[in-house]
Design an enzyme around this catalytic site. Structure first.
Site, PDB file in Angstrom:
ATOM      1  N   ASP A 175      61.638 -13.134  50.236  1.00 12.64           N
ATOM      2  CA  ASP A 175      62.392 -12.145  49.473  1.00 12.64           C
ATOM      3  C   ASP A 175      61.402 -11.228  48.758  1.00 12.64           C
ATOM      4  OD1 ASP A 175      65.342 -11.644  48.354  1.00 12.64           O
ATOM      5  OD2 ASP A 175      63.899 -11.326  46.721  1.00 12.64           O
ATOM      6  N   ASN A 183      63.695   0.563  44.432  1.00 13.90           N
ATOM      7  CA  ASN A 183      64.755   1.531  44.711  1.00 13.90           C
ATOM      8  C   ASN A 183      65.017   2.434  43.514  1.00 13.90           C
ATOM      9  OD1 ASN A 183      65.453   1.000  47.395  1.00 13.90           O
ATOM     10  ND2 ASN A 183      66.759  -0.720  46.842  1.00 13.90           N
ATOM     11  N   HIS A 188      65.918   5.208  47.325  1.00 16.07           N
ATOM     12  CA  HIS A 188      66.331   4.314  48.414  1.00 16.07           C
ATOM     13  C   HIS A 188      65.600   4.610  49.719  1.00 16.07           C
ATOM     14  CE1 HIS A 188      69.525   2.077  46.380  1.00 16.07           C
ATOM     15  NE2 HIS A 188      69.761   3.195  45.708  1.00 16.07           N
ATOM     16  N   ASP A 192      63.810   1.811  51.864  1.00 19.33           N
ATOM     17  CA  ASP A 192      64.000   1.580  53.297  1.00 19.33           C
ATOM     18  C   ASP A 192      62.662   1.540  54.021  1.00 19.33           C
ATOM     19  OD1 ASP A 192      66.717   1.499  52.932  1.00 19.33           O
ATOM     20  OD2 ASP A 192      67.116   3.498  53.731  1.00 19.33           O
ATOM     21  N   GLU A 218      66.991  -7.455  51.092  1.00 20.07           N
ATOM     22  CA  GLU A 218      65.523  -7.496  51.078  1.00 20.07           C
ATOM     23  C   GLU A 218      65.024  -8.878  51.471  1.00 20.07           C
ATOM     24  OE1 GLU A 218      66.655  -8.131  46.645  1.00 20.07           O
ATOM     25  OE2 GLU A 218      67.479  -7.097  48.390  1.00 20.07           O
TER      26      GLU A 218
END
Length: 305
Positions: A175, A183, A188, A192, A218
Site C-alpha cells: 500500500d 493526490n 489526481h 495516477d 493504491e
C-alpha cells in the site's frame, strides 16, 4: 409456351466427355465464357485444369466414376486462357452405352469461396475481439496490471499448485504510504502517474512466476511460490528499498508491505493474514514490512477468518 430445356440456356457449365480419355465432345457456351476457354479439337477436360486439379481428377474423380458411376461436389480449379485460376464445383455422372460418356455439370465457386473467406475473416475478427475483451476484463485500465478479479483467479491456481508440490506460498500486500496527500498536494493526474510508475517498477522486479496485480485504489498484491534461496520477506525488503530510493514524479514515495507465508491455506485466509500484517506495518510507522509464517492448520489462525 413450354420452355426449351437445352444445356445452352442453363447458367452452369455443361459438358459431355468420353469416359476413357475425357475428351470434350460438347460443351455449352456458359462453360467457354465463364471459364475463359476456347473450343479446340480433341480437347480433354484435364487440359483446362491446373496441375494440382489434374492430379485430383486422375487419382480421385475418375476412380470414383469408374467404381460408383457418379461423383458430387468435387472442387477443382480451371486455368483460364489468361492465366486466371477459377475454382469450380464439379458433379458428374457416367452414362453407359456403346461408347460410355461422362456428363459433367461445372459451377463457378468464386462467390462461394469469397463468402467462405469472408466468414473466416469475420470469425477471426470476432475471436480477436473476444480475446481483446477477455484481456480488458482481466486488466487494470490505469496500470495495465492484472485487476482484482483476474488476480484472485490466478492466485487460486498458484495456491493449488503449491499444495500439490507441498510448497509454501506467500502473499505480499503493498500500500502506498500517504497516497491521499499525494493526490491532495499534487493533483489526481500526478497520483495516477505514481500508480502507473509504481506498477511498472513492481512488474520489472517481480520474478517469472509471481502473480502481480493492482487490487484497489493504491493497493497492489503479489502472490508467489516461496523458495529457500529467495524468500518472500527478502523479496519484499528489496521492493521497499527500490521504491524508497527512486522518486516518482519528483515525489519521495514509500510503501508498506504485509507478507503472509503459509502452506495449505485458502486464498481468503492468506489474504486476511497479509492484510493484518499490512495494518501492523502502517501502525508501526510505514515504509516497512511485517512478515509472518503461518502454520498449515487453519484452526490455529486468526479466529475471525
Amino acid at each position: 409456351m413450354d420452355p426449351v430445356f437445352t444445356p445452352d440456356v442453363f447458367p452452369c457449365g455443361c459438358l459431355v466427355t468420353t469416359l476413357s480419355e475425357q475428351v470434350i465432345l460438347r460443351a455449352n457456351p456458359y462453360f467457354y465464357q465463364e471459364c475463359q476457354q476456347t473450343p479446340k479439337a480433341k480437347q480433354r477436360l484435364s487440359d483446362v485444369l491446373t496441375p494440382a486439379s489434374k492430379i485430383v481428377l486422375e487419382s480421385f474423380v475418375m476412380p470414383m466414376l469408374l467404381n460408383l458411376g457418379h461423383c458430387e461436389e468435387i472442387q477443382l480449379t480451371i486455368q483460364s486462357n489468361s492465366g486466371e485460376r477459377l475454382p469450380v464445383l464439379v458433379n458428374a455422372h457416367v452414362q453407359h452405352g456403346d461408347e460410355p460418356l461422362i456428363f459433367w455439370v461445372i459451377n463457378s465457386a468464386k462467390q462461394r469461396d469469397k463468402l467462405y473467406q469472408e466468414l473466416v475473416d469475420l470469425r477471426n475478427a470476432l475471436e480477436e475481439k473476444a480475446e481483446r475483451l477477455e484481456l480488458l476484463s482481466q486488466t487494470d485500465e490505469l496500470t495495465g496490471l492484472l485487476n482484482r478479479r483476474a488476480f484472485i483467479s490466478r492466485a487460486q491456481l498458484l495456491l493449488k499448485q503449491a499444495d500439490r508440490h507441498q510448497q509454501t506460498c506467500s502473499f505480499l500486500l503493498l500500500d502506498i504510504d500517504h497516497f491521499k496527500q499525494i493526490n491532495d498536494l499534487h493533483g489526481h493526474a500526478c497520483g495516477d502517474a505514481v500508480l502507473r510508475q509504481l506498477g511498472q517498477l513492481l512488474q520489472t522486479n517481480c520474478r517469472e512466476h509471481d502473480v502481480l496485480a493492482r487490487i484497489g485504489g493504491e493497493e497492489f498484491a503479489i502472490i508467489c511460490m516461496d523458495s529457500p534461496s529467495d524468500s518472500a520477506a527478502a523479496f519484499a525488503e528489496k521492493l521497499l528499498m527500490l521504491v524508497s530510493q527512486q522518486p516518482i514524479e519528483g515525489i519521495a514515495v514509500t510503501v508498506s508491505i504485509g507478507v503472509a507465508t503459509a502452506g495449505q491455506l485458502s486464498f481468503e485466509q492468506l489474504y486476511k493474514q497479509a492484510d493484518l500484517l499490512l495494518y501492523e506495518a502502517k501502525h508501526a510507522g510505514r515504509n516497512r514490512l511485517e512478515a509472518a509464517l503461518y502454520p498449515a492448520n487453519p484452526s490455529r489462525l486468526n479466529p475471525d477468518i
